[in-house]
Design a protein around this motif. Structure first.
Motif, short mmCIF file in Angstrom:
data_model
loop_
_atom_site.label_atom_id
_atom_site.label_comp_id
_atom_site.label_asym_id
_atom_site.label_seq_id
_atom_site.Cartn_x
_atom_site.Cartn_y
_atom_site.Cartn_z
N GLY A 56 0.79 -1.22 0.00
CA GLY A 56 0.00 0.00 0.00
C GLY A 56 0.83 1.27 0.00
N THR A 126 -11.01 -12.47 5.05
CA THR A 126 -12.26 -11.89 4.55
C THR A 126 -12.24 -10.37 4.64
OG1 THR A 126 -13.39 -13.85 5.39
CG2 THR A 126 -14.77 -11.99 4.77
N LEU A 127 -11.76 -9.88 5.79
CA LEU A 127 -11.70 -8.43 5.99
C LEU A 127 -10.83 -7.77 4.92
CD1 LEU A 127 -12.03 -5.80 7.58
CD2 LEU A 127 -10.19 -6.56 9.10
N LEU A 128 -9.67 -8.34 4.70
CA LEU A 128 -8.75 -7.77 3.70
C LEU A 128 -9.38 -7.80 2.32
CD1 LEU A 128 -5.98 -6.67 2.93
CD2 LEU A 128 -5.17 -9.00 2.74
N THR A 130 -12.49 -7.70 1.51
CA THR A 130 -13.52 -6.67 1.41
C THR A 130 -12.89 -5.29 1.20
OG1 THR A 130 -14.81 -8.00 2.95
CG2 THR A 130 -15.60 -5.77 2.50
N MET A 131 -11.83 -5.02 1.99
CA MET A 131 -11.17 -3.72 1.86
C MET A 131 -10.59 -3.54 0.46
SD MET A 131 -9.16 -3.54 5.50
CE MET A 131 -8.18 -2.11 5.02
N LEU A 132 -9.99 -4.61 -0.06
CA LEU A 132 -9.35 -4.52 -1.37
C LEU A 132 -10.38 -4.31 -2.47
CD1 LEU A 132 -6.66 -7.33 -1.12
CD2 LEU A 132 -6.31 -4.86 -1.07
N ARG A 138 -5.22 -5.37 -5.30
CA ARG A 138 -4.99 -6.74 -5.70
C ARG A 138 -4.98 -7.68 -4.49
NH1 ARG A 138 -3.04 -7.37 -10.79
NH2 ARG A 138 -2.57 -5.46 -11.94
N ALA A 139 -5.35 -8.93 -4.72
CA ALA A 139 -5.48 -9.88 -3.61
C ALA A 139 -4.13 -10.44 -3.17
CB ALA A 139 -6.39 -11.03 -4.02
N PHE A 140 -3.22 -10.66 -4.12
CA PHE A 140 -1.91 -11.24 -3.83
C PHE A 140 -2.03 -12.60 -3.12
CE2 PHE A 140 -0.58 -6.89 -4.49
CZ PHE A 140 0.64 -7.02 -5.11
N LEU B 10 -1.00 -10.88 7.29
CA LEU B 10 -2.32 -10.27 7.13
C LEU B 10 -2.47 -9.03 8.00
CD1 LEU B 10 -4.64 -13.41 6.99
CD2 LEU B 10 -4.56 -11.59 5.29
N ARG B 13 -0.31 -6.23 6.71
CA ARG B 13 -0.78 -5.64 5.47
C ARG B 13 -2.05 -4.84 5.67
NH1 ARG B 13 -2.24 -6.93 -0.39
NH2 ARG B 13 -3.03 -9.02 -0.02
N ILE B 14 -2.99 -5.38 6.43
CA ILE B 14 -4.22 -4.64 6.69
C ILE B 14 -3.89 -3.31 7.36
CG2 ILE B 14 -6.34 -4.61 8.07
CD1 ILE B 14 -6.53 -7.64 7.62
N ARG B 16 -1.14 -1.59 7.14
CA ARG B 16 -0.50 -0.68 6.20
C ARG B 16 -1.49 -0.07 5.23
NH1 ARG B 16 4.97 -0.38 5.67
NH2 ARG B 16 6.11 -1.71 7.12
N ILE B 17 -2.37 -0.92 4.69
CA ILE B 17 -3.34 -0.41 3.73
C ILE B 17 -4.27 0.59 4.41
CG2 ILE B 17 -5.33 -1.06 2.32
CD1 ILE B 17 -3.88 -3.65 1.66
N ALA B 20 -2.32 3.71 4.89
CA ALA B 20 -2.00 4.37 3.63
C ALA B 20 -3.12 5.27 3.16
CB ALA B 20 -1.69 3.33 2.56
N PRO B 104 -11.95 2.63 5.04
CA PRO B 104 -12.37 1.34 4.46
C PRO B 104 -12.37 0.20 5.46
CG PRO B 104 -10.23 2.05 3.61
CD PRO B 104 -10.80 3.20 4.35
N ALA B 108 -15.67 -1.93 6.04
CA ALA B 108 -15.69 -3.36 5.74
C ALA B 108 -16.22 -4.14 6.95
CB ALA B 108 -14.30 -3.83 5.36
N SER B 112 -19.85 -6.72 7.80
CA SER B 112 -19.48 -8.12 8.00
C SER B 112 -20.43 -8.81 8.96
CB SER B 112 -18.05 -8.21 8.55
OG SER B 112 -17.13 -7.70 7.61
N MET B 116 -18.69 -13.03 13.12
CA MET B 116 -17.29 -13.02 12.73
C MET B 116 -16.54 -11.88 13.42
SD MET B 116 -15.54 -12.68 8.98
CE MET B 116 -15.30 -10.93 9.20
#
Lengths: 183, 183
Positions: A56, A126-128, A130-132, A138-140, B10, B13-14, B16-17, B20, B104, B108, B112, B116
């Motif tokens: 990001g 799942t959270l990631l 949805t955010m993406l 991209r999912a990566f 995960l 990354r979450i 960071r995004i 960002a 976001p 998200a 949900s 969860m």
DNA sequence: CCTTATTAGTATCGACTCGCTACTATTGCA
DNA sequence: TGCAATAGTAGCGAGTCGATACTAATAAGG
């Protein structure tokens, strides 16, 4: 204080604490994160723009981060002949050992209830996702979970890039990955 | 790739995004995180060292971050008379609106499955608790979940600091908080 | 084939975080 | 009263951050 704010704060704080004491000798959190990505990514996904996308940030920033990692001897540059704009990075031996340092986050997870870590992984994934989706990111994900992935004998195959995949590669991260229908 | 590494990636990354694109006008991720903490912390927990502890950084760095926030008008300094070493920070009106920006991650979460998010909150709380225990870090929980918290009429009471608490304060974050027996 | 648009990587700028060390002021303790 | 501990801060060098601007290489369209 809403639940979503609580969770956001938790994720932020866990990430910061993990980063704070994850400072190995001379690597800062971003450098370590980039190194960790490169260690998991397949050979088509190790360019500056891919790492930037994953974390990001921007190409410019990541370009500098990768130059810093190279200068310190953790990764080595590999320019492509096919497309001369393209630059890829490989981990050196020093880089590989640096990604395998013990850290409190993983240690805490390893002593946790497996049912909890399973649901945690699922929820975060799942959270990631949805955010993406909201962000067109991209999912990566791994090749094996991709719509372009075809099983085959003796080797698996990628329909998008038209290349066959070593068995090790099927579980690496790809920047082109499109998740197949998930539960 | 182990599960604990997956989860660590995960979370990283979450975070960071989220950071960002959480860049509001002129606030960077750390400044926003510090501001968010100050918005949730009670009046005994708004000193530079507390924020530094919470975010896993140092007093020196946080001192600078808070000075930057003050310069931009998001918080205001409040020096204590009782202990002249102690400095506290309050949010200004501008600071309060800045903490309420949509993002976001929370969006998200709000769409949900509640089951969860419940299990996610529980798992992350447990994970953080375990990490902090290994690191001798502070929990920074709410007064209402603290061993020093006593219910009372008309006001609740803190046994450690010997002060009565407004009802709003019982759900704020305290740097002295010690979690009471948790399920 | 040639022009134009797009893509990938990089250099540079100013603002800031990061760990670190050093320093001051205040308070606590013996 | 003196000495240690605590709280905040200033300054250092390295590096991230977004933004902008640039080069080189490739792709697309006429």
């Amino acid at each position: 204080m809403t639940q979503s704010l609580k969770i956001r704060t938790l994720i932020n704080r866990i990430g910061r604490i993990d980063a704070a004491d994850g400072w190995s000798d001379d690597l800062n959190p971003t450098q370590l994160a980039a190194l960790g990505y490169l260690a998991q990514a397949n050979r088509f996904s190790r360019a500056p723009s891919h790492v930037a996308d994953f974390l990001g940030t921007t190409r410019g920033t990541m370009s500098q981060t990768l130059k810093a990692l190279e200068r310190k001897g953790y990764i080595s540059e590999l320019r492509s002949d096919a497309d001369k704009r393209y630059t890829s990075y490989d981990l050196t031996a020093k880089g590989r050992t640096a990604t395998r340092r013990p850290n409190p986050l993983e240690e805490a997870l390893q002593t946790s209830d497996p049912a909890m870590t399973d649901s945690l992984e699922h929820a975060l994934t799942t959270l990631l996702q949805t955010m993406l989706k909201a962000n067109m990111g991209r999912a990566f994900g791994q090749c094996i979970d991709c719509v372009h992935f075809k099983t085959g004998t003796p080797k698996a195959y990628c329909d998008l890039l038209s290349v066959s995949l070593e068995s090790k590669e099927t579980r690496q991260i790809c920047h082109e990955q499109k998740p197949r229908l998930v539960s």
